[in-house]
Motif scaffolding. Structure first.
Motif, PDB file in Angstrom:
ATOM      1  N   VAL A 141      33.588  30.699  33.722  1.00 39.09           N
ATOM      2  CA  VAL A 141      34.941  30.507  34.240  1.00 39.09           C
ATOM      3  C   VAL A 141      35.530  31.835  34.693  1.00 39.09           C
ATOM      4  N   ALA A 142      35.334  32.890  33.905  1.00 34.41           N
ATOM      5  CA  ALA A 142      35.859  34.200  34.283  1.00 34.41           C
ATOM      6  C   ALA A 142      35.236  34.691  35.585  1.00 34.41           C
ATOM      7  N   GLU A 143      33.943  34.458  35.757  1.00 32.81           N
ATOM      8  CA  GLU A 143      33.285  34.883  36.992  1.00 32.81           C
ATOM      9  C   GLU A 143      33.831  34.116  38.189  1.00 32.81           C
ATOM     10  N   TYR A 144      33.978  32.804  38.043  1.00 33.95           N
ATOM     11  CA  TYR A 144      34.558  31.986  39.117  1.00 33.95           C
ATOM     12  C   TYR A 144      35.965  32.453  39.463  1.00 33.95           C
ATOM     13  N   ALA A 261      40.098  37.008  24.441  1.00 34.69           N
ATOM     14  CA  ALA A 261      39.530  36.290  25.586  1.00 34.69           C
ATOM     15  C   ALA A 261      40.480  36.325  26.769  1.00 34.69           C
ATOM     16  N   ALA A 262      41.783  36.136  26.510  1.00 28.09           N
ATOM     17  CA  ALA A 262      42.758  36.160  27.601  1.00 28.09           C
ATOM     18  C   ALA A 262      42.824  37.542  28.239  1.00 28.09           C
ATOM     19  N   TYR A 263      42.841  38.579  27.412  1.00 29.59           N
ATOM     20  CA  TYR A 263      42.898  39.938  27.941  1.00 29.59           C
ATOM     21  C   TYR A 263      41.673  40.245  28.802  1.00 29.59           C
ATOM     22  N   ALA A 264      40.492  39.878  28.318  1.00 27.61           N
ATOM     23  CA  ALA A 264      39.268  40.135  29.084  1.00 27.61           C
ATOM     24  C   ALA A 264      39.296  39.387  30.408  1.00 27.61           C
ATOM     25  N   GLN A 266      42.005  38.351  32.092  1.00 24.85           N
ATOM     26  CA  GLN A 266      43.027  38.938  32.960  1.00 24.85           C
ATOM     27  C   GLN A 266      42.548  40.251  33.560  1.00 24.85           C
ATOM     28  N   ARG A 267      41.916  41.070  32.776  1.00 21.51           N
ATOM     29  CA  ARG A 267      41.435  42.353  33.295  1.00 21.51           C
ATOM     30  C   ARG A 267      40.336  42.141  34.331  1.00 21.51           C
ATOM     31  N   THR A 268      39.417  41.212  34.060  1.00 21.36           N
ATOM     32  CA  THR A 268      38.335  40.932  35.008  1.00 21.36           C
ATOM     33  C   THR A 268      38.891  40.472  36.349  1.00 21.36           C
ATOM     34  N   VAL A 269      39.859  39.570  36.301  1.00 19.78           N
ATOM     35  CA  VAL A 269      40.433  39.023  37.527  1.00 19.78           C
ATOM     36  C   VAL A 269      41.185  40.105  38.304  1.00 19.78           C
ATOM     37  N   VAL A 270      42.046  40.844  37.628  1.00 17.78           N
ATOM     38  CA  VAL A 270      42.847  41.856  38.320  1.00 17.78           C
ATOM     39  C   VAL A 270      41.956  42.944  38.908  1.00 17.78           C
ATOM     40  N   GLU A 271      40.952  43.367  38.179  1.00 21.04           N
ATOM     41  CA  GLU A 271      40.060  44.403  38.704  1.00 21.04           C
ATOM     42  C   GLU A 271      39.280  43.900  39.918  1.00 21.04           C
ATOM     43  N   ALA A 272      38.933  42.607  39.939  1.00 21.92           N
ATOM     44  CA  ALA A 272      38.252  42.058  41.110  1.00 21.92           C
ATOM     45  C   ALA A 272      39.164  42.073  42.333  1.00 21.92           C
ATOM     46  N   VAL A 273      40.425  41.720  42.136  1.00 23.75           N
ATOM     47  CA  VAL A 273      41.382  41.772  43.245  1.00 23.75           C
ATOM     48  C   VAL A 273      41.585  43.206  43.705  1.00 23.75           C
ATOM     49  N   ARG A 274      41.738  44.116  42.748  1.00 24.76           N
ATOM     50  CA  ARG A 274      41.973  45.520  43.094  1.00 24.76           C
ATOM     51  C   ARG A 274      40.812  46.078  43.909  1.00 24.76           C
ATOM     52  N   ALA A 275      39.596  45.737  43.516  1.00 29.18           N
ATOM     53  CA  ALA A 275      38.426  46.239  44.237  1.00 29.18           C
ATOM     54  C   ALA A 275      38.376  45.699  45.657  1.00 29.18           C
ATOM     55  N   ALA A 276      38.811  44.439  45.831  1.00 27.48           N
ATOM     56  CA  ALA A 276      38.780  43.836  47.169  1.00 27.48           C
ATOM     57  C   ALA A 276      39.916  44.332  48.043  1.00 27.48           C
ATOM     58  N   VAL A 305      48.263  44.431  29.381  1.00 30.38           N
ATOM     59  CA  VAL A 305      48.006  44.014  30.769  1.00 30.38           C
ATOM     60  C   VAL A 305      48.662  44.956  31.760  1.00 30.38           C
ATOM     61  N   MET A 306      49.703  45.654  31.321  1.00 33.73           N
ATOM     62  CA  MET A 306      50.337  46.600  32.226  1.00 33.73           C
ATOM     63  C   MET A 306      49.520  47.872  32.401  1.00 33.73           C
TER      64      MET A 306
END
Length: 382
Positions: A141-144, A261-264, A266-276, A305-306
């Motif tokens: 789910v996190a990868e998706y 789990a929520a923190y991981a 959130q960080r995965t998602v935000v970092e993916a957006v930041r990289a893109a 998260v901040m």
């Protein structure tokens, strides 16, 4: 003061007057849905439609084939708004009227994916699955979500993104024809009914020191008095009441797994957006400052998260709780309803103490009178 109004692509596509009305409202930014859950929505001023039924979660652009090739979890396209790229059509029309556009992306709330792939859905203490709620503890789910967020957020011309349901979703849903209010559940009951017992979460509980079978039995025992009409415990904080029902050890382990789990996620998602997206792209999370809460405004550990997000969008009543935890200079946007028929107060728009920006929910759903009152209130704020 920056203010933004929420919009769906169908509020703009096919309605030449929509950008002008938004500009007249007094905002210079729109938060426009790029990936959104199923819904049935009114379009009170559209020249061609009155009701739009978005039958399933979908994206409002053409997904990149290479990104999703061979993946079981992938976004679905829509067919209820004309054109292959309704997000871009709406964005272009808004930009021509001087309106900046930020994308609006829904992540862990997806009834179609959860229904088609039951393994990824939250499973409660009774073994029942919530297809509308994807379990964010599952790596799949996190990868998706990271792939979806990076693609849906960084649309051409978008200046930022607001991520909804970027964390735990639970029992509360606003499901069509809901019949779950016979036993009113307070925040403790909602939390207990939202705890997930999928294999990934059971491993997480065990790693945090709680036997999954013991935790499941404790949750069911704690809920049993509520089904018989009993009241939730009172006194103390929500966490203290949860601990009183489950025991300190089980409650602490459950909370430790879920917040981690929520923190991981959130960080995965935000970092993916930041990289893109690169530098200068604003990334905000729709959030609740109480970390164990679930829903579209999912619980976050604000200080953590901040470290990687640019700010939060929170319902107006929660602003004070969030403001006390926010670092200096961060964005804290207060979300206020402007649709009177849905309980909003368009004439009462205000900037809650501690907030730096406003979000108006929802310009496409509001009547002419709602928009008139909201515009006057915004002018008075200066």
């Amino acid at each position: 003061m920056r203010s933004s109004a929420f919009l769906y692509p169908w509020d703009v596509v096919g309605d030449p007057g929509a950008p002008r009305r938004l500009a007249a409202l007094g905002v210079r930014q729109a938060t426009l849905a790029a990936a959104y859950h199923s819904t049935r929505a009114l379009t009170p001023r559209h020249p061609g439609t009155r009701i739009v039924t978005a039958r399933h979660s979908a994206v409002y652009y053409r997904p990149g084939p290479a990104r999703w090739r061979g993946r079981a979890l992938r976004p679905y396209e829509q067919d209820w708004v004309p054109g292959d790229e309704p997000f871009e059509a709406a964005r272009s029309a808004l930009a021509a009227a001087g309106i900046d556009v930020h994308s609006w992306v829904v992540l862990a709330h997806n009834s179609r994916l959860g229904g088609e792939h039951p393994r990824i859905a939250v499973r409660n203490a009774y073994g029942e699955r919530y297809p509308w709620a994807l379990c964010v503890a599952q790596p799949e789910v996190a990868e998706y979500a990271a792939l979806l967020a990076a693609e849906a957020a960084v649309r051409p011309g978008a200046g930022g993104v607001e991520l909804e349901s970027c964390g735990w979703y639970g029992l509360a849903h606003l499901h069509a024809h809901d019949k779950i209010a016979g036993v009113p559940l307070g925040p403790v009951g909602q939390y207990l009914m939202s705890l997930c017992f999928c294999p990934a979460c059971e491993r997480g509980y065990a790693a945090a020191g709680a036997g999954p079978a013991e935790l499941r039995a404790a949750v069911r025992a704690a809920l049993e008095p509520l089904w018989r009409g009993g009241a939730e415990p009172s006194g103390g904080s929500e966490r203290e009441r949860i601990a009183a029902l489950l025991g300190e050890g089980l409650a602490g382990a459950a909370l430790a797994h879920r917040t981690a789990a929520a923190y991981a996620f959130q960080r995965t998602v935000v970092e993916a957006v930041r990289a893109a997206a690169g530098l200068g792209f604003r990334i905000l999370l729709h959030a609740d400052p109480v970390a164990h809460h679930s829903g579209p405004n999912c619980g976050v550990e604000v200080a953590r998260v901040m470290e990687f997000a640019d700010g939060l969008v929170v319902p107006a009543p929660l602003v004070s709780g969030a403001a006390a935890l926010m670092p200096a200079g961060a964005v804290l946007a207060a979300n206020l309803g402007i649709v009177a028929g849905a309980g909003g107060d368009p004439a009462g728009l205000h900037l809650p103490e501690g907030a730096t920006e406003l979000r108006l929910y929802h310009a496409g759903l509001a009547s002419d009178e709602d928009l008139r009152k909201a515009a006057a209130a915004l002018r008075a704020l200066g």
